[in-house]
Design a protein around this motif. Structure first.
Motif, PDB file in Angstrom:
ATOM      1  N   ALA A  67      57.102  -5.809 -39.017  1.00 18.16           N
ATOM      2  CA  ALA A  67      57.616  -6.253 -40.176  1.00 18.16           C
ATOM      3  C   ALA A  67      58.811  -5.301 -40.594  1.00 18.16           C
ATOM      4  CB  ALA A  67      56.735  -6.327 -41.322  1.00 18.16           C
ATOM      5  N   SER A  68      58.400  -4.196 -40.218  1.00 16.89           N
ATOM      6  CA  SER A  68      59.624  -2.869 -40.498  1.00 16.89           C
ATOM      7  C   SER A  68      60.679  -3.190 -39.462  1.00 16.89           C
ATOM      8  CB  SER A  68      59.071  -1.643 -40.639  1.00 16.89           C
ATOM      9  OG  SER A  68      58.588  -1.148 -39.441  1.00 16.89           O
ATOM     10  N   SER A  69      60.537  -3.415 -38.349  1.00 15.67           N
ATOM     11  CA  SER A  69      61.514  -3.698 -37.357  1.00 15.67           C
ATOM     12  C   SER A  69      62.243  -4.633 -37.639  1.00 15.67           C
ATOM     13  CB  SER A  69      60.806  -3.541 -36.071  1.00 15.67           C
ATOM     14  OG  SER A  69      60.076  -4.788 -35.648  1.00 15.67           O
ATOM     15  N   ASP A  70      61.637  -5.895 -38.269  1.00 18.93           N
ATOM     16  CA  ASP A  70      62.323  -7.170 -38.590  1.00 18.93           C
ATOM     17  C   ASP A  70      63.272  -6.903 -39.908  1.00 18.93           C
ATOM     18  OD1 ASP A  70      62.784  -9.925 -38.169  1.00 18.93           O
ATOM     19  OD2 ASP A  70      61.600 -10.193 -39.890  1.00 18.93           O
ATOM     20  N   GLU A  71      62.639  -6.044 -40.893  1.00 22.85           N
ATOM     21  CA  GLU A  71      63.485  -5.603 -41.932  1.00 22.85           C
ATOM     22  C   GLU A  71      64.592  -4.716 -41.499  1.00 22.85           C
ATOM     23  OE1 GLU A  71      61.026  -3.746 -44.395  1.00 22.85           O
ATOM     24  OE2 GLU A  71      59.700  -5.493 -44.953  1.00 22.85           O
ATOM     25  N   GLU A  72      64.583  -4.042 -40.454  1.00 24.34           N
ATOM     26  CA  GLU A  72      65.714  -2.884 -39.999  1.00 24.34           C
ATOM     27  C   GLU A  72      66.592  -3.708 -39.283  1.00 24.34           C
ATOM     28  OE1 GLU A  72      65.801   1.060 -36.992  1.00 24.34           O
ATOM     29  OE2 GLU A  72      63.967   0.053 -37.153  1.00 24.34           O
ATOM     30  N   TYR A  73      66.057  -4.730 -38.465  1.00 21.76           N
ATOM     31  CA  TYR A  73      67.050  -5.679 -37.750  1.00 21.76           C
ATOM     32  C   TYR A  73      67.814  -6.426 -38.587  1.00 21.76           C
ATOM     33  CZ  TYR A  73      68.808 -10.044 -35.568  1.00 21.76           C
ATOM     34  OH  TYR A  73      69.511 -10.914 -34.775  1.00 21.76           O
ATOM     35  N   VAL A  74      67.641  -7.129 -39.746  1.00 17.71           N
ATOM     36  CA  VAL A  74      68.124  -7.786 -40.706  1.00 17.71           C
ATOM     37  C   VAL A  74      69.370  -6.623 -41.410  1.00 17.71           C
ATOM     38  CG1 VAL A  74      68.313  -8.445 -42.898  1.00 17.71           C
ATOM     39  CG2 VAL A  74      66.269  -9.272 -41.172  1.00 17.71           C
ATOM     40  N   LYS A  75      68.658  -5.377 -41.825  1.00 18.06           N
ATOM     41  CA  LYS A  75      69.670  -4.705 -42.551  1.00 18.06           C
ATOM     42  C   LYS A  75      70.694  -3.965 -41.373  1.00 18.06           C
ATOM     43  CE  LYS A  75      69.890   0.342 -44.045  1.00 18.06           C
ATOM     44  NZ  LYS A  75      70.641   0.720 -42.791  1.00 18.06           N
ATOM     45  N   ASP A  76      70.467  -3.804 -40.246  1.00 15.86           N
ATOM     46  CA  ASP A  76      71.595  -3.360 -39.139  1.00 15.86           C
ATOM     47  C   ASP A  76      72.559  -4.359 -38.977  1.00 15.86           C
ATOM     48  OD1 ASP A  76      70.281  -0.806 -38.829  1.00 15.86           O
ATOM     49  OD2 ASP A  76      69.175  -1.070 -37.050  1.00 15.86           O
ATOM     50  N   THR A  77      71.739  -5.839 -38.795  1.00 11.58           N
ATOM     51  CA  THR A  77      72.894  -6.763 -38.502  1.00 11.58           C
ATOM     52  C   THR A  77      73.769  -7.025 -39.807  1.00 11.58           C
ATOM     53  OG1 THR A  77      70.975  -7.754 -37.269  1.00 11.58           O
ATOM     54  CG2 THR A  77      72.637  -9.421 -37.677  1.00 11.58           C
ATOM     55  N   GLU A  78      73.019  -7.041 -40.950  1.00  7.81           N
ATOM     56  CA  GLU A  78      74.078  -7.018 -42.015  1.00  7.81           C
ATOM     57  C   GLU A  78      75.361  -5.998 -42.071  1.00  7.81           C
ATOM     58  OE1 GLU A  78      71.286  -7.013 -45.256  1.00  7.81           O
ATOM     59  OE2 GLU A  78      71.062  -9.339 -45.140  1.00  7.81           O
ATOM     60  N   ASP A  79      74.867  -4.948 -41.745  1.00 11.68           N
ATOM     61  CA  ASP A  79      75.954  -3.624 -41.680  1.00 11.68           C
ATOM     62  C   ASP A  79      76.957  -4.087 -40.636  1.00 11.68           C
ATOM     63  OD1 ASP A  79      74.356  -2.421 -43.586  1.00 11.68           O
ATOM     64  OD2 ASP A  79      73.619  -0.984 -42.379  1.00 11.68           O
ATOM     65  N   VAL A  80      76.477  -4.707 -39.261  1.00 11.30           N
ATOM     66  CA  VAL A  80      77.450  -5.003 -38.279  1.00 11.30           C
ATOM     67  C   VAL A  80      78.320  -6.036 -38.894  1.00 11.30           C
ATOM     68  CG1 VAL A  80      77.676  -5.817 -36.009  1.00 11.30           C
ATOM     69  CG2 VAL A  80      75.996  -4.366 -36.409  1.00 11.30           C
ATOM     70  N   ILE A  81      77.776  -6.987 -39.629  1.00 13.83           N
ATOM     71  CA  ILE A  81      78.640  -8.183 -40.071  1.00 13.83           C
ATOM     72  C   ILE A  81      79.759  -7.673 -40.936  1.00 13.83           C
ATOM     73  CG2 ILE A  81      78.580 -10.106 -41.492  1.00 13.83           C
ATOM     74  CD1 ILE A  81      75.724 -11.091 -40.283  1.00 13.83           C
ATOM     75  N   GLU A 118      64.910  -6.426 -26.865  1.00 16.82           N
ATOM     76  CA  GLU A 118      63.767  -6.970 -27.912  1.00 16.82           C
ATOM     77  C   GLU A 118      63.492  -8.383 -27.440  1.00 16.82           C
ATOM     78  OE1 GLU A 118      62.137  -5.559 -30.800  1.00 16.82           O
ATOM     79  OE2 GLU A 118      63.085  -3.329 -30.688  1.00 16.82           O
ATOM     80  N   LYS A 119      62.635  -8.803 -26.921  1.00 13.70           N
ATOM     81  CA  LYS A 119      62.365 -10.340 -26.423  1.00 13.70           C
ATOM     82  C   LYS A 119      62.384 -11.216 -27.827  1.00 13.70           C
ATOM     83  CE  LYS A 119      61.954  -9.447 -21.963  1.00 13.70           C
ATOM     84  NZ  LYS A 119      63.056  -9.615 -21.104  1.00 13.70           N
ATOM     85  N   ALA A 120      61.561 -10.526 -28.681  1.00 12.78           N
ATOM     86  CA  ALA A 120      61.295 -11.306 -29.770  1.00 12.78           C
ATOM     87  C   ALA A 120      62.565 -11.909 -30.594  1.00 12.78           C
ATOM     88  CB  ALA A 120      60.425 -10.611 -30.744  1.00 12.78           C
ATOM     89  N   LEU A 121      63.619 -11.108 -30.379  1.00 12.03           N
ATOM     90  CA  LEU A 121      64.966 -11.306 -31.004  1.00 12.03           C
ATOM     91  C   LEU A 121      65.802 -12.152 -30.270  1.00 12.03           C
ATOM     92  CD1 LEU A 121      65.531  -7.888 -32.608  1.00 12.03           C
ATOM     93  CD2 LEU A 121      64.495  -9.790 -33.696  1.00 12.03           C
ATOM     94  N   LEU A 122      65.805 -12.312 -28.972  1.00 11.62           N
ATOM     95  CA  LEU A 122      66.482 -12.862 -28.110  1.00 11.62           C
ATOM     96  C   LEU A 122      66.879 -14.365 -28.517  1.00 11.62           C
ATOM     97  CD1 LEU A 122      65.819 -11.444 -24.621  1.00 11.62           C
ATOM     98  CD2 LEU A 122      67.815 -10.823 -26.253  1.00 11.62           C
ATOM     99  N   GLY A 123      65.861 -15.117 -29.068  1.00 10.14           N
ATOM    100  CA  GLY A 123      65.817 -16.484 -29.293  1.00 10.14           C
ATOM    101  C   GLY A 123      66.448 -16.835 -30.438  1.00 10.14           C
TER     102      GLY A 123
END
Length: 173
Positions: A67-81, A118-123
């Motif tokens: 769950a924290s890695s998912d939140e981290e992914y969302v935060k990092d992706t928003e920063d990149v956007i 990260e296999k879970a994020l590739l799709g």
């Protein structure tokens, strides 16, 4: 001219030294369990491992690390956007364009290196759109230099991919 270790038909073979061997069979036999005991241990191990493997998904809920890695992914992706949007919409006469592009390359390389495996994020749709947009932006700046403006069609496509990635992120995709 023959060496003393070379056997020739005329030389007499030297007697071999006797080597004392220790009897280890008693110690090995005592260490091994009898065949029935070995079979029983194997069955216990297999039963325990099967129960652990099959029962673990029923007992354990979603780990907090995911769950924290998912939140981290969302935060990092928003920063990149946000970084991509601010960089590609800068005016070409702006003196900070080259430094902004260098920062964007660092941020995008870090993001890709972190989440590409990260296999879970590739799709996910958000991952696909961001990866495609980062590829287009990086390819442009590598080919034409950090001060070259992005053509209107390419910029529109990149911004569209950013919008769709943001929508996908808000939906958890």
């Amino acid at each position: 001219m023959s060496s003393p270790t070379l056997l020739t038909p005329t030389s007499k073979p030297a007697a071999l030294l006797a080597v004392k061997t220790k009897t280890v069979t008693a110690a090995v036999a005592a260490a091994e369990p009898p065949p029935q005991k070995q079979t029983l241990l194997r069955r216990q191990f297999l039963t325990l491992s099967a129960a652990t493997t099959l029962g673990a998904p029923l007992i354990v809920s979603t780990p907090a690390a995911f769950a924290s890695s998912d939140e981290e992914y969302v935060k990092d992706t928003e920063d990149v956007i946000n970084k991509v949007r601010t960089t590609i919409t800068m005016d070409k006469e702006n003196p900070n364009v080259a430094t902004a592009v260098a920062e964007l390359r660092d941020v995008s390389n870090t993001w890709v290196a972190k989440y590409r495996r990260e296999k879970a994020l590739l799709g996910r749709a958000s991952f696909r759109d961001i990866y495609s947009a980062l590829n287009a932006v990086s390819g442009h700046y590598i080919s034409f230099g950090p001060t070259a403006p992005i053509p209107a069609k390419r910029k529109a496509r990149i911004l569209e991919e950013m919008d769709s990635a943001e929508k996908a992120l808000s939906r958890g995709r």
